[in-house]
Design a protein around this motif. Structure first.
Motif, PDB file in Angstrom:
ATOM      1  N   VAL A 250       0.850  -1.178   0.000  1.00  0.00           N
ATOM      2  CA  VAL A 250       0.000   0.000   0.000  1.00  0.00           C
ATOM      3  C   VAL A 250       0.886   1.228   0.000  1.00  0.00           C
ATOM      4  O   VAL A 250       1.923   1.266   0.681  1.00  0.00           O
ATOM      5  CB  VAL A 250      -0.943   0.006   1.231  1.00  0.00           C
ATOM      6  CG1 VAL A 250      -0.158  -0.117   2.524  1.00  0.00           C
ATOM      7  CG2 VAL A 250      -1.819   1.252   1.243  1.00  0.00           C
ATOM      8  N   THR A 260      -3.607   7.085   3.313  1.00  0.00           N
ATOM      9  CA  THR A 260      -4.617   8.017   2.802  1.00  0.00           C
ATOM     10  C   THR A 260      -5.880   7.247   2.410  1.00  0.00           C
ATOM     11  O   THR A 260      -5.856   6.023   2.210  1.00  0.00           O
ATOM     12  CB  THR A 260      -4.099   8.774   1.573  1.00  0.00           C
ATOM     13  OG1 THR A 260      -3.875   7.842   0.509  1.00  0.00           O
ATOM     14  CG2 THR A 260      -2.805   9.510   1.896  1.00  0.00           C
ATOM     15  N   THR A 261      -6.966   7.982   2.277  1.00  0.00           N
ATOM     16  CA  THR A 261      -8.227   7.373   1.859  1.00  0.00           C
ATOM     17  C   THR A 261      -8.085   6.713   0.494  1.00  0.00           C
ATOM     18  O   THR A 261      -8.608   5.617   0.252  1.00  0.00           O
ATOM     19  CB  THR A 261      -9.335   8.446   1.813  1.00  0.00           C
ATOM     20  OG1 THR A 261      -9.450   9.055   3.105  1.00  0.00           O
ATOM     21  CG2 THR A 261     -10.662   7.828   1.409  1.00  0.00           C
ATOM     22  N   GLU A 262      -7.342   7.361  -0.388  1.00  0.00           N
ATOM     23  CA  GLU A 262      -7.154   6.820  -1.740  1.00  0.00           C
ATOM     24  C   GLU A 262      -6.363   5.510  -1.699  1.00  0.00           C
ATOM     25  O   GLU A 262      -6.685   4.560  -2.423  1.00  0.00           O
ATOM     26  CB  GLU A 262      -6.427   7.837  -2.616  1.00  0.00           C
ATOM     27  CG  GLU A 262      -7.214   9.104  -2.918  1.00  0.00           C
ATOM     28  CD  GLU A 262      -7.245  10.080  -1.751  1.00  0.00           C
ATOM     29  OE1 GLU A 262      -8.050  11.026  -1.794  1.00  0.00           O
ATOM     30  OE2 GLU A 262      -6.470   9.878  -0.782  1.00  0.00           O
ATOM     31  N   LEU A 264      -6.125   3.393   0.872  1.00  0.00           N
ATOM     32  CA  LEU A 264      -6.934   2.355   1.508  1.00  0.00           C
ATOM     33  C   LEU A 264      -7.992   1.811   0.561  1.00  0.00           C
ATOM     34  O   LEU A 264      -8.367   0.627   0.651  1.00  0.00           O
ATOM     35  CB  LEU A 264      -7.593   2.912   2.771  1.00  0.00           C
ATOM     36  CG  LEU A 264      -6.655   3.236   3.937  1.00  0.00           C
ATOM     37  CD1 LEU A 264      -7.411   3.934   5.051  1.00  0.00           C
ATOM     38  CD2 LEU A 264      -5.982   1.967   4.458  1.00  0.00           C
ATOM     39  N   ALA A 265      -8.473   2.652  -0.338  1.00  0.00           N
ATOM     40  CA  ALA A 265      -9.520   2.227  -1.268  1.00  0.00           C
ATOM     41  C   ALA A 265      -9.034   1.127  -2.205  1.00  0.00           C
ATOM     42  O   ALA A 265      -9.850   0.378  -2.770  1.00  0.00           O
ATOM     43  CB  ALA A 265     -10.019   3.422  -2.070  1.00  0.00           C
ATOM     44  N   GLU A 266      -7.723   1.008  -2.366  1.00  0.00           N
ATOM     45  CA  GLU A 266      -7.158   0.004  -3.266  1.00  0.00           C
ATOM     46  C   GLU A 266      -6.993  -1.353  -2.586  1.00  0.00           C
ATOM     47  O   GLU A 266      -6.594  -2.327  -3.238  1.00  0.00           O
ATOM     48  CB  GLU A 266      -5.813   0.483  -3.801  1.00  0.00           C
ATOM     49  CG  GLU A 266      -5.904   1.764  -4.633  1.00  0.00           C
ATOM     50  CD  GLU A 266      -4.549   2.219  -5.146  1.00  0.00           C
ATOM     51  OE1 GLU A 266      -3.558   1.501  -4.905  1.00  0.00           O
ATOM     52  OE2 GLU A 266      -4.480   3.280  -5.791  1.00  0.00           O
ATOM     53  N   THR A 268      -8.339  -4.641   0.017  1.00  0.00           N
ATOM     54  CA  THR A 268      -9.536  -5.372   0.427  1.00  0.00           C
ATOM     55  C   THR A 268      -9.863  -5.008   1.870  1.00  0.00           C
ATOM     56  O   THR A 268      -9.026  -4.467   2.604  1.00  0.00           O
ATOM     57  CB  THR A 268      -9.308  -6.881   0.328  1.00  0.00           C
ATOM     58  OG1 THR A 268      -8.314  -7.270   1.295  1.00  0.00           O
ATOM     59  CG2 THR A 268      -8.840  -7.275  -1.063  1.00  0.00           C
ATOM     60  N   GLN A 269     -11.063  -5.339   2.310  1.00  0.00           N
ATOM     61  CA  GLN A 269     -11.442  -5.056   3.688  1.00  0.00           C
ATOM     62  C   GLN A 269     -10.564  -5.818   4.665  1.00  0.00           C
ATOM     63  O   GLN A 269     -10.183  -5.294   5.717  1.00  0.00           O
ATOM     64  CB  GLN A 269     -12.913  -5.421   3.919  1.00  0.00           C
ATOM     65  CG  GLN A 269     -13.425  -5.052   5.306  1.00  0.00           C
ATOM     66  CD  GLN A 269     -13.323  -3.560   5.582  1.00  0.00           C
ATOM     67  OE1 GLN A 269     -13.770  -2.751   4.778  1.00  0.00           O
ATOM     68  NE2 GLN A 269     -12.714  -3.188   6.715  1.00  0.00           N
ATOM     69  N   ARG A 272      -7.358  -3.940   4.939  1.00  0.00           N
ATOM     70  CA  ARG A 272      -7.525  -2.718   5.721  1.00  0.00           C
ATOM     71  C   ARG A 272      -7.581  -3.030   7.214  1.00  0.00           C
ATOM     72  O   ARG A 272      -7.002  -2.314   8.033  1.00  0.00           O
ATOM     73  CB  ARG A 272      -8.781  -1.970   5.265  1.00  0.00           C
ATOM     74  CG  ARG A 272      -8.655  -1.314   3.908  1.00  0.00           C
ATOM     75  CD  ARG A 272      -9.755  -0.300   3.665  1.00  0.00           C
ATOM     76  NE  ARG A 272     -11.057  -0.944   3.496  1.00  0.00           N
ATOM     77  CZ  ARG A 272     -11.551  -1.351   2.328  1.00  0.00           C
ATOM     78  NH1 ARG A 272     -10.850  -1.164   1.212  1.00  0.00           N
ATOM     79  NH2 ARG A 272     -12.751  -1.905   2.258  1.00  0.00           N
ATOM     80  N   GLN A 276      -4.729  -1.790  10.118  1.00  0.00           N
ATOM     81  CA  GLN A 276      -5.312  -0.735  10.949  1.00  0.00           C
ATOM     82  C   GLN A 276      -4.465  -0.397  12.175  1.00  0.00           C
ATOM     83  O   GLN A 276      -4.313   0.792  12.519  1.00  0.00           O
ATOM     84  CB  GLN A 276      -6.736  -1.137  11.354  1.00  0.00           C
ATOM     85  CG  GLN A 276      -7.575   0.018  11.910  1.00  0.00           C
ATOM     86  CD  GLN A 276      -7.264   0.339  13.356  1.00  0.00           C
ATOM     87  OE1 GLN A 276      -6.878  -0.556  14.124  1.00  0.00           O
ATOM     88  NE2 GLN A 276      -7.407   1.604  13.739  1.00  0.00           N
ATOM     89  N   SER A 279      -1.981   2.418  11.574  1.00  0.00           N
ATOM     90  CA  SER A 279      -2.436   3.692  11.036  1.00  0.00           C
ATOM     91  C   SER A 279      -2.153   4.818  12.021  1.00  0.00           C
ATOM     92  O   SER A 279      -1.733   4.597  13.152  1.00  0.00           O
ATOM     93  CB  SER A 279      -3.938   3.619  10.736  1.00  0.00           C
ATOM     94  OG  SER A 279      -4.671   3.393  11.931  1.00  0.00           O
TER      95      SER A 279
END
Length: 468
Positions: A250, A260-262, A264-266, A268-269, A272, A276, A279
């Protein structure tokens, strides 16, 4: 003159503030003075190696490597050792004579250079969970290590207190804080039988983590103790692709929110959720907040402190070809350490966390500049006499042809040879210097190199340069 109650309270506040600032890491009467400002761990030498004894690691780190670190501005060293390399056996005690000679040599270099070294019991033969167990086996293993410190004191106790310190155990991770505190006190007591003025360094149970400081109990006599923590924040950068981050690639952001939000969007749950715990928001100010408990502990317990390990591996730059983020991290964390008067010791010398690669080349001179202030990219560091030697352009690039301009007398030029070699002393190229101006091609690898001009087989001028 009369003072209002508000003025008196304010004056008391100022006096207390001054006292706290003064107390952090200031040697008081009766305490051993020990300079630990900008340090580096000599990692992967007699620790973290597949070697079984000292003869296999003798050439890995030499006086020339030590001198280079001194030149780069480091004034404190942490010398971690693996028990299996320093000792053939600890029950009974059987030293590895070659390994002990290496340690003696290193301490001698430090004494000669006027810098300090902390001898660190880094890796025992037996698992730390076993050593810290609340059972007969744990007791027996702890007693063996107490006996090792008795032997180390016998071997190295004659060195000046201002040169050598003992760090009794690295990153304890015991079954209880009570067991660790008792074990630490036993090791300290054994050393104090012979060495009352020696600096002894220890940290809290739980891998020397700052959050575990409230559970650390110190002996009554704290005057020559130093409490050390390890500070790897942000861990997403420092231990990229390691442990809980293994296999999750990442993009990171520093300074600021490390994920960043961008980015994390790449993921899978599941990914993430997995990252966590790593972070957070990381800036100069938030790093100060994270280190504040260490300052509070120092003030409350009237004890000196340091950061024994910090740093970042090279996994992120390998994944994304991005060295800049690590430079920004080092600039900030060292700024914080210095502003808070916390001595710091980088992990490490070589390997994935190291400032040097296995070919003795600096991975990124900007990291060194961030830590010690030494700007190796612009300082040629001429040594020798008043003869003038210019090399340009600097810094040079790999495979680039640079110009060497020698303002020497003709008699010297007639016998002069320009030689280039790396920091290990391996020759790279050689050119006969028959004219005041000549040219030489830089190596194809980045790193620090030495150019020497020899006349009649004697070095008459030498300088260092960086190939980027």
């Amino acid at each position: 003159m009369k003072y209002s109650l508000l003025n008196i309270v304010f004056l008391c506040f100022l006096l207390c503030a001054v006292k706290v600032t003064h107390a952090i890491n200031k040697a008081e009467p009766g305490q051993t003075t020990y300079n630990m400002h900008k340090g580096i761990n000599i990692s992967t030498w007699i620790v973290y190696t597949s070697a079984s004894d000292g003869s296999e690691v003798a050439d890995y780190f030499t006086k020339s490597h030590f001198d280079e670190l001194i030149r780069l501005g480091f004034n404190h060293f942490r010398l971690p050792f693996s028990e299996k390399i320093l000792y053939k056996s600890i029950s009974p005690i059987v030293r590895d004579t070659v390994s002990f000679r290496l340690v003696h040599n290193f301490i001698g270099w430090c004494q000669e250079a006027g810098v300090t070294v902390a001898l660190n019991y880094h890796i025992p033969r037996v698992a730390k969970s076993t050593i810290g167990g609340d059972n007969a086996t744990g007791v027996a293993e702890r007693n063996k290590i107490v006996n090792v410190w008795n032997d180390l004191s016998l071997a190295f106790g004659h060195y000046p207190n201002e040169t050598l310190a003992y760090e009794i155990f690295n990153e304890p991770n015991f079954s209880s804080n009570t067991i660790w505190n008792s074990f630490a006190n036993s090791m300290i007591s054994k050393i104090r039988e012979r060495e009352q003025e020696r600096i002894i360094i220890l940290g809290p149970n739980g891998n020397n983590d700052i959050s575990k400081l409230p559970y650390l109990s110190l002996p009554a006599d704290k005057k020559n103790l130093v409490v050390s923590v390890h500070f790897y924040a942000p861990s997403a950068l420092s231990h990229y692709n390691v442990g809980g981050l293994k296999g999750i690639f990442v993009r990171l952001n520093y300074p600021g929110q490390i994920f960043t939000t961008e980015a994390l969007a790449e993921l899978t749950q599941q990914e993430r959720d997995q990252i966590q715990p790593h972070s957070g928001n990381f800036t100069v100010e938030t790093q100060k907040t994270r280190l504040q408990p260490l300052l509070d502990f120092a003030t409350t317990n009237n004890v000196r402190i340091r950061c024994g390990e910090y740093g970042a591996n090279n996994e992120y730059e390998k994944a994304y070809n991005d060295k800049d983020i690590k430079v920004r991290y080092f600039q900030d964390v060292v700024q914080v350490f210095d502003e808070l008067n916390i001595p710091h010791c980088l992990w490490g010398y070589k390997s994935s966390f190291g400032i040097f690669n296995d070919a003795d080349e600096l991975n990124d001179p900007r990291v060194v500049q961030a830590i010690t202030g030494y700007d190796i990219t612009t300082v040629a560091n001429n040594v020798g006499n008043s003869l003038k030697l210019k090399v340009y352009p600097l810094p040079a690039k790999a495979n680039q042809t640079v110009t060497i301009e020698a303002d020497f007398e003709q008699e010297i030029l007639q016998h002069a040879v320009v030689e280039m070699y790396n920091l290990s002393g391996i020759g790279i190229s050689s050119v006969v210097l028959t004219n005041p101006i000549t040219r030489i091609v830089m190596p194809d690898k980045q790193g620090v190199y030495i150019i020497s001009v020899k006349s009649k087989h004697e070095v008459i001028k030498s300088l260092r340069l960086v190939v980027m």
